[in-house]
Design a protein around this motif. Sequence first.
Motif, PDB file in Angstrom:
ATOM      1  N   ASN A 126       0.828  -1.209   0.000  1.00 28.83           N
ATOM      2  CA  ASN A 126       0.000   0.000   0.000  1.00 28.83           C
ATOM      3  C   ASN A 126       0.860   1.256   0.000  1.00 28.83           C
ATOM      4  O   ASN A 126       0.585   2.224  -0.717  1.00 28.83           O
ATOM      5  CB  ASN A 126      -0.915   0.020   1.227  1.00 28.83           C
ATOM      6  CG  ASN A 126      -2.126  -0.891   1.074  1.00 28.83           C
ATOM      7  OD1 ASN A 126      -2.540  -1.210  -0.027  1.00 28.83           O
ATOM      8  ND2 ASN A 126      -2.685  -1.315   2.201  1.00 28.83           N
ATOM      9  N   GLU A 215      -4.680   1.004   7.825  1.00 33.13           N
ATOM     10  CA  GLU A 215      -5.659   0.183   7.123  1.00 33.13           C
ATOM     11  C   GLU A 215      -6.868  -0.184   7.977  1.00 33.13           C
ATOM     12  O   GLU A 215      -7.996  -0.226   7.479  1.00 33.13           O
ATOM     13  CB  GLU A 215      -4.995  -1.102   6.618  1.00 33.13           C
ATOM     14  CG  GLU A 215      -3.991  -0.884   5.496  1.00 33.13           C
ATOM     15  CD  GLU A 215      -2.582  -0.598   5.974  1.00 33.13           C
ATOM     16  OE1 GLU A 215      -1.660  -0.658   5.160  1.00 33.13           O
ATOM     17  OE2 GLU A 215      -2.395  -0.283   7.186  1.00 33.13           O
ATOM     18  N   ASN A 243      -9.723   0.180  -0.193  1.00 29.96           N
ATOM     19  CA  ASN A 243      -8.305   0.073   0.125  1.00 29.96           C
ATOM     20  C   ASN A 243      -7.718   1.467   0.271  1.00 29.96           C
ATOM     21  O   ASN A 243      -8.046   2.391  -0.486  1.00 29.96           O
ATOM     22  CB  ASN A 243      -7.605  -0.696  -1.003  1.00 29.96           C
ATOM     23  CG  ASN A 243      -6.110  -0.706  -0.877  1.00 29.96           C
ATOM     24  OD1 ASN A 243      -5.451   0.238  -1.305  1.00 29.96           O
ATOM     25  ND2 ASN A 243      -5.566  -1.743  -0.295  1.00 29.96           N
TER      26      ASN A 243
END
Length: 257
Positions: A126, A215, A243
């Motif tokens: 990420n 997250e 996400n």
Amino acid sequence: MKKGEHRNKVKRIDSAKNQKVKDWKKLHTKKERLKTNTFLIEGEHLAEEALKSKGTVKEILVKDESAIPADLDMSIPCYVLSEDAFSAVTETETPQRIAAVCHMPEEKPDPLKRLLLIDAVQDPGNLGTMIRTADAAGIDAVVLGDGTADPYSGKTLRSAQGSHFHIPILKRPLDEFIDELKSQGVAIYGTALENGAVYQSVKPEESFALIVGNEGAGVDAGLLQKTDLNLYVPLYGQAESLNVAVAAAILVYHLRG
């Protein structure tokens, strides 16, 4: 410069037990990267991007001489490694023929008008994707707060696809840094569903800082209290959330205009 001209500078390493190989392998750890102020990259694309950034590459490592970049600067040491030695140095299961040791970039005091602030995002994939997105969107810098994944881990580097060499990546205590930005008149946007506004409700800004968060937990509540406005991307289907890297991309491009 022709490739052949570099061959007299090439050093060969056949053993995976060679001290240089052991030192390079240590760069898989954050501790060694911080200690030496260097990091390891793998693959032709990352090596090519690093070589475009003058003074970044410390050493080039290849599996055979045909992998030596044709225009490689003579001042950069080049090592040809045996199969065993190269496999010992690299992390990927099917490594490409080239790797490089790079210097961590020095921070430059350039004016920063558009910023992506990252609060405790722990997944290196990420993080790398957000660094790449910020680069693509023309953001001035990515600022990493405490608890964020290591930007120079192998997975982060691979996810960012060379953007480490294009955009400053800074580490700062975000609470203090946000106060500094506010004193300069920079618009501060958080990301949160609760007490937030749909992102389309704000117009693109000449100067802004967008904060995205962990997250699972999102942006720290204390940081959200310092923002001018908190934004969210509406969900039209049944997914519980987006996400963080996808949400960051949508918001950064919208605010960038």
